[in-house]
Design a protein around this motif. Structure first.
Motif, PDB file in Angstrom:
ATOM      1  N   HIS A   1      19.338  17.062   0.189  1.00  0.00           N
ATOM      2  CA  HIS A   1      20.396  16.631   1.098  1.00  0.00           C
ATOM      3  C   HIS A   1      21.042  17.838   1.754  1.00  0.00           C
ATOM      4  CE1 HIS A   1      20.441  12.284   0.238  1.00  0.00           C
ATOM      5  NE2 HIS A   1      19.736  12.715  -0.780  1.00  0.00           N
TER       6      HIS A   1
ATOM      7  N   HIS B   1      26.146  15.529  10.165  1.00  0.00           N
ATOM      8  CA  HIS B   1      26.786  16.686   9.544  1.00  0.00           C
ATOM      9  C   HIS B   1      26.886  17.849  10.525  1.00  0.00           C
ATOM     10  CE1 HIS B   1      26.562  14.739   5.670  1.00  0.00           C
ATOM     11  NE2 HIS B   1      25.278  14.482   5.876  1.00  0.00           N
TER      12      HIS B   1
ATOM     13  N   HIS C   1      30.427   9.999   8.280  1.00  0.00           N
ATOM     14  CA  HIS C   1      29.601  10.744   7.331  1.00  0.00           C
ATOM     15  C   HIS C   1      29.794  12.213   7.640  1.00  0.00           C
ATOM     16  CE1 HIS C   1      26.577  11.062   4.296  1.00  0.00           C
ATOM     17  NE2 HIS C   1      25.693  11.652   5.074  1.00  0.00           N
TER      18      HIS C   1
HETATM   19  S1  CUK Z   1      24.452  13.102   2.234  1.00  0.00           S
HETATM   20 CU1  CUK Z   1      24.324  13.160   4.473  1.00  0.00          CU
HETATM   21  S2  CUK Z   1      22.091  13.346   4.468  1.00  0.00           S
HETATM   22 CU2  CUK Z   1      25.605  14.777   2.116  1.00  0.00          CU
HETATM   23 CU3  CUK Z   1      24.518  12.813   0.186  1.00  0.00          CU
HETATM   24 CU4  CUK Z   1      22.301  12.966   2.286  1.00  0.00          CU
END
Ligand code: CUK
Ligand code: CUA
Length: 653
Positions: free
Chosen positions: A511, A408, A341
């Motif tokens: 997000h 992230h 991710h």
């Molecule tokens: S995503 Cu990783 S927390 Cu960029 Cu759609 Cu939501």
């Protein structure tokens, strides 16, 4: 009594902090303690709390140094927030009707926009915004435009930052949902959008027993035309991808400019079906140790898309088939661990950082090594679709253990990175050269994305980091079982991170966000001329200037040319007959800063917002006889309540 006792210290603390910022020492606040120390003691504040307050408090009239554009999640909107104060400045209507801005409440201009945003024959009254992207020039945010994706319905919105309004929504006819958007290339040549959950591509319908044959992933490069401020659909193109589920994209910069990186999960191509005794998607899609990052030469792909015979067209979209992409050497895979991710390119463009939700490391890929492997055609194997796979060990620069459930990564100005750690609910700071963990800080709770100041540019500012948290549990007053997602502002200017501020978000699950230096934005104070059409950013053909007001009838078509200025509409009466088609061209002839008028008609679901100079048109059938007051919905002057009129719809019989 309870609320009073609660309020007093709060008011005092605010006053005390104001005093501290102004450097005045002390002054008498209402009702007791007047110095910072005793207020802090009364409120049970630590030195760190007081310091955090002083670092974020903005006295009246002071502007924030940064502006954060955050997705509004399934509110379908975009949030505009000042930093460091964390004051909410605006909710930009993007995909969801929004009455304050009059977005989707009758204006013909918005009807056109929302009609262009329909999908599968449905009017869509929501979106799920995930990733905003500021336009860039030479790898730096330029403050011109903001792009935002809708994950739920594969769409990209274009917001013009001269007036913070949505100008365009493009729909992607060949995607089921989108997640790898919106990400821009370093000069906003293209806006990248990648699908998430695969659907059949070359056929309209196929059941999932044909998953590997008929389902496909897709990445679209939307060509941005800066002069018109629009995505040019006919100059855009797509690339067919394997039916893995694509996740997040990032564009290369510096040495990796011209390339894009796109991670994926469910390389297993699991098709779920727990009700039939199959492993559920969650385990089927995470059975393997590795998924794939896609490495795409978008610059070369754009040239190939322009050549005859190199693309197939589907639903009006030019698509480079996978076989052509392989043949032309513009698509490669590299393994990435495990249920990845986030794919984030470092500011210098030399590394790509990927996290695996089920792997406690960040993996740092070296662009130099990737390039070498590609140039030497040094491939470990191919995937089932013939796409070359680079050897994992030979293209990574290193791996670093950062915590359980990393997601992230963002960057600062000092060669360090910040990775959100979902399961351990913290942020880990680590540095690239030498590769080592530097610090961590707990956040509340279960953080998703992070945003640092100017974080996706080639030269981040450091200073501030915002943790975008999914759960809040015990952080705020309980508001029923649905609790707010929340942001935490963190000072990253020193060696140790310091938590500064908690901000609940009451409208959807944000997000991702980007944070721009506020002085890069130059929004209009008023529209450039009276009779301006924001949807075209040009003079409106329906402009009504002072003295041009009129009511005209042709058959059962009634056209009202109306002006609004403090504190009246002209005309004040609209007299029609039941069944008439009514068209109202209305212009705010105001030129005073912030003098906004609304135009709401009772019971007809109509409400406009007319900023100074703005022209809009509403059209409706007066299908219900009766008397309907219309009024200005903004408290614009002392006589605002008098700014009204009557729509009189005379019965036919
Ligand atoms: S995503 Cu990783 S927390 Cu960029 Cu759609 Cu939501
Ligand atoms: Cu115009 Cu109230």
């Amino acid at each position: 009594m309870r609320s009073k006792r609660y309020l007093w210290p709060f008011a005092l603390a605010t006053a005390a902090v104001a005093v501290a910022v102004a450097g005045l020492g002390s002054c008498a606040g209402p009702g007791g303690s007047a110095d910072i120390g005793s207020v802090a003691r009364e409120r049970g504040l630590t030195d760190a709390d007081v310091l955090a307050a002083v670092k974020t408090y903005q006295p009246t009239g002071r502007f924030d140094e940064y502006i954060m554009f955050s997705s509004g999640g399934h509110s379908g909107q975009v949030l505009v927030i000042g930093i460091p104060s964390m004051r909410l400045l605006k909710v930009i209507a993007a995909f969801t009707p929004e009455p304050w801005q009059g977005f989707g409440y009758g204006a013909e201009e918005h009807k056109e926009l929302l009609a262009s945003a329909r999908m599968a024959g449905h009017d869509l009254a929501w979106g799920d915004t995930h990733h905003p992207a500021l336009s860039e020039t030479d790898g730096d945010y330029d403050g011109g435009f903001l792009f935002i994706n809708d994950k739920a319905n594969p769409r990209i919105g274009v917001i013009d930052l001269r007036d913070f309004e949505t100008k365009q929504i493009v729909t992607n006819p060949n995607m089921g949902t989108n997640h790898g958007g919106a990400f821009v290339t370093p000069n906003t040549e293209y806006v990248i959008e990648a699908a998430q959950y695969s659907i059949p591509l070359w056929t309209d319908y196929a059941d999932t027993d044909r998953y590997e044959q008929d389902y496909r992933g897709l990445v679209t490069l939307w060509k941005f035309d800066r002069a018109s401020g629009r995505l040019d659909e006919s100059a855009s193109f797509s690339m067919e991808l394997p039916p893995y589920w694509h996740d997040l994209s990032d564009a290369g910069k510096g040495p990796s400019a011209g390339w894009a990186f796109l991670n994926s999960f469910n390389a297993e191509m699991a098709t779920g079906g727990v009700e039939d005794g199959n492993p559920p998607f969650e385990s089927g899609a995470s059975a393997n140790d590795m998924d794939y990052m896609h490495i795409i030469n978008w610059e070369r792909a754009a040239e190939i898309a322009a050549q005859r015979g190199k693309t197939r067209t589907r639903n009006g979209q030019r698509i480079i088939p996978m076989s052509v992409a392989v043949e032309e050497g513009i698509l490669f895979l590299v393994p990435e661990p495990k249920s990845p991710h986030g794919a984030d390119v470092t500011p210098d463009g030399r590394f790509i950082v990927v996290s695996g939700k089920l792997d406690p490391h960040v993996t740092i890929y070296s662009w130099e090594k990737i390039q070498q492997a590609i140039n030497n055609r040094d491939f470990a194997e191919t995937d089932p679709y013939g796409i070359p796979i680079l050897d994992f060990a030979s293209v990574i620069d290193g791996q670093l253990e950062v915590g359980l459930g990393p997601l992230h990564t963002q960057f600062d100005n000092a060669g360090c990175a910040y990775t959100s750690i979902f399961l351990e609910t913290k942020v880990t700071k680590w540095c690239l050269e030498p590769l080592a963990v530097a610090d961590d800080i707990g956040v509340h709770y279960n953080v998703g994305h992070l945003a640092t100041a100017e974080g996706d540019t080639k030269s981040p500012d450091g200073k501030y980091l915002v943790a975008m948290n999914k759960w809040s549990l015990d952080r705020f007053n309980p508001v029923g079982p649905l609790l707010p997602q929340n942001f935490q502002l963190i000072d990253i200017s020193g060696d140790e991170m310091q938590l500064l501020y908690d901000m609940p978000i009451g409208v959807g699950e944000p997000h991702y966000a980007q944070i721009i230096k506020a002085d890069k934005l130059e929004p209009f104070k008023v529209y450039p001329q009276v009779g301006y059409a924001p949807h075209t950013m040009a003079a409106s053909p329906n402009a009504v200037l002072g003295g041009q007001e009129s009511v005209q009838r042709r058959g059962n078509q009634v056209t009202v040319n109306m002006t609004a200025i403090r504190s009246h509409f002209t005309p004040e009466y609209i007299r029609v007959r039941e069944g008439d088609r009514v068209r109202i061209n209305i212009t705010s002839i105001e030129q005073a800063h912030d003098a906004t008028h609304g135009f709401g008609i009772a019971k007809y679901n109509i409400n406009l917002s007319l900023e100074p100079g703005e022209s809009q048109t509403v059209e409706f059938v007066a299908d219900t006889p009766g008397v309907f007051p219309f009024y200005c919905t903004e408290f614009c002057s002392a006589l605002h309540l008098e700014m009204m009129g009557y729509l009189l719809v005379e019965p036919r019989s």
